[in-house]
Structure formats: C-alpha cells, structure tokens
Design a protein around this motif. Structure first.
Motif, PDB file in Angstrom:
ATOM      1  N   GLU A  54       0.809  -1.212   0.000  1.00 48.21           N
ATOM      2  CA  GLU A  54       0.000   0.000   0.000  1.00 48.21           C
ATOM      3  C   GLU A  54       0.845   1.266   0.000  1.00 48.21           C
ATOM      4  O   GLU A  54       0.497   2.248  -0.648  1.00 48.21           O
ATOM      5  CB  GLU A  54      -0.945   0.006   1.198  1.00 48.21           C
ATOM      6  N   LEU A  55       1.948   1.260   0.738  1.00 47.75           N
ATOM      7  CA  LEU A  55       2.781   2.455   0.825  1.00 47.75           C
ATOM      8  C   LEU A  55       3.731   2.599  -0.345  1.00 47.75           C
ATOM      9  O   LEU A  55       4.139   3.714  -0.679  1.00 47.75           O
ATOM     10  CB  LEU A  55       3.564   2.468   2.134  1.00 47.75           C
ATOM     11  N   GLY A  56       4.126   1.511  -0.940  1.00 44.52           N
ATOM     12  CA  GLY A  56       5.032   1.546  -2.093  1.00 44.52           C
ATOM     13  C   GLY A  56       6.410   2.066  -1.700  1.00 44.52           C
ATOM     14  O   GLY A  56       7.009   1.614  -0.721  1.00 44.52           O
ATOM     15  N   PRO A  57       6.938   3.043  -2.455  1.00 50.41           N
ATOM     16  CA  PRO A  57       8.289   3.536  -2.169  1.00 50.41           C
ATOM     17  C   PRO A  57       8.380   4.330  -0.859  1.00 50.41           C
ATOM     18  O   PRO A  57       9.456   4.497  -0.298  1.00 50.41           O
ATOM     19  CB  PRO A  57       8.625   4.429  -3.364  1.00 50.41           C
ATOM     20  N   ASP A  58       7.247   4.793  -0.346  1.00 49.86           N
ATOM     21  CA  ASP A  58       7.269   5.523   0.928  1.00 49.86           C
ATOM     22  C   ASP A  58       7.644   4.605   2.093  1.00 49.86           C
ATOM     23  O   ASP A  58       8.136   5.068   3.117  1.00 49.86           O
ATOM     24  CB  ASP A  58       5.903   6.165   1.203  1.00 49.86           C
ATOM     25  N   PHE A  59       7.386   3.312   1.935  1.00 48.80           N
ATOM     26  CA  PHE A  59       7.715   2.354   2.996  1.00 48.80           C
ATOM     27  C   PHE A  59       9.222   2.332   3.258  1.00 48.80           C
ATOM     28  O   PHE A  59       9.657   2.288   4.406  1.00 48.80           O
ATOM     29  CB  PHE A  59       7.216   0.957   2.605  1.00 48.80           C
ATOM     30  N   ASP A  60      10.009   2.376   2.193  1.00 53.49           N
ATOM     31  CA  ASP A  60      11.467   2.386   2.350  1.00 53.49           C
ATOM     32  C   ASP A  60      11.937   3.675   3.005  1.00 53.49           C
ATOM     33  O   ASP A  60      12.898   3.669   3.776  1.00 53.49           O
ATOM     34  CB  ASP A  60      12.154   2.188   0.999  1.00 53.49           C
ATOM     35  N   GLN A  61      11.259   4.787   2.707  1.00 53.87           N
ATOM     36  CA  GLN A  61      11.620   6.044   3.344  1.00 53.87           C
ATOM     37  C   GLN A  61      11.292   6.027   4.830  1.00 53.87           C
ATOM     38  O   GLN A  61      11.987   6.653   5.635  1.00 53.87           O
ATOM     39  CB  GLN A  61      10.902   7.208   2.673  1.00 53.87           C
ATOM     40  N   LEU A  62      10.252   5.314   5.218  1.00 51.34           N
ATOM     41  CA  LEU A  62       9.918   5.188   6.637  1.00 51.34           C
ATOM     42  C   LEU A  62      10.899   4.282   7.371  1.00 51.34           C
ATOM     43  O   LEU A  62      11.186   4.490   8.546  1.00 51.34           O
ATOM     44  CB  LEU A  62       8.494   4.638   6.801  1.00 51.34           C
ATOM     45  N   ARG A  63      11.407   3.282   6.674  1.00 51.03           N
ATOM     46  CA  ARG A  63      12.314   2.324   7.311  1.00 51.03           C
ATOM     47  C   ARG A  63      13.741   2.848   7.431  1.00 51.03           C
ATOM     48  O   ARG A  63      14.506   2.389   8.259  1.00 51.03           O
ATOM     49  CB  ARG A  63      12.325   1.012   6.534  1.00 51.03           C
TER      50      ARG A  63
END
Length: 142
Positions: A54-63
């Motif tokens: 659901e988050l897509g590339p934003d997930f990597d930015q959060l991690r």
C-alpha cells in the motif's frame, strides 16, 4: 521479548506443563501452541507485506531512519573510531590495546636492564586489625 529466558526456565516450564496437563494431553497442547505461533507469524508477515504494497516507495523512506537508529545502537567507541578513522581496519587499535595491556601488566615484575637477576618482591603486609570491633548500633542513621 523472551531473550532472557534460558534453558533452565524452559525446563521448569516443560516440567510444570507435564505435571499440569499430564503426559496424555501434553503433545496436543504443544501442537496447538505451535499452530497458534505459526498463525500469528503468518498474520504479521501478511500485514507487513500488505503495508509495503500500500505504501510503495514511501515504505522504504519510513524504514531508513529505523535502520540508521539500529546502526547507532550497535556502535561502541571502538567501532566508531574503527569505522570513521581507520576505514574498518581494527588491527591498529587491537595492537595498541595489546601493547598497553602488556605495559600495564602488574602481575609480573618489571624486567631489569642488562640481564640483572631479579629478586622477588615481598608482598606487603596487611594492616593490623583494629582493637575495637564496630557494631551496627555505632552507626548514626540521621
């Protein structure tokens, strides 16, 4: 969460389960518990993969901040110096630490120059015990 549970505690839990459940119901209880753990693990894996989709590339930015925080937690003064000054080569620091330990080693007597024979040192005498014994009532707690 359970990192402090050792083999002794597990053995006590197993013995308690054997006493409480009995030998005939223990295998069923163990298989039920393993199935429950497997389901919880599958739910957690499914939730993280669904969140990643659901988050897509934003997930990597959060991690990214979390991974940086974990790297900082694993840092010690020696590893910081090794990483930033010596580019990951800790042999210089290890050699320095070894030479300092050898220099400060008080368990062996210092070497005499020019091959002189060493005379063993006498150990210091402990101080004489005082004549008066102190009691707990001598202490002033105020």
């Amino acid at each position: 969460m359970f990192s402090s549970v050792g083999w002794g505690e597990l053995l006590i839990l197993l013995a308690a389960a054997l006493i409480i459940l009995g030998p005939e119901r223990l295998p069923g209880a163990v298989s039920w518990a393993m199935g429950a753990v497997r389901k919880v693990r599958d739910y957690a894996t499914g939730a993280s993969s669904q969140l990643r989709d659901e988050l897509g590339p934003d997930f990597d930015q959060l991690r990214e901040p979390l991974t940086q925080l974990n790297e900082l937690r694993q840092m010690s003064p020696k590893s910081i110096v090794t990483k930033h000054i010596f580019d990951g080569d800790s042999s210089t620091i290890d050699d320095l630490g070894k030479s300092v330990r050898e220099t400060l080693d008080v368990s062996r007597p210092p070497a005499k120059p020019d091959g002189e024979r060493q005379v063993p040192r006498e150990s210091p005498q402990p101080p004489a015990p005082s004549a008066r014994k102190y009691d707990v009532t001598d202490w002033d707690a105020t």
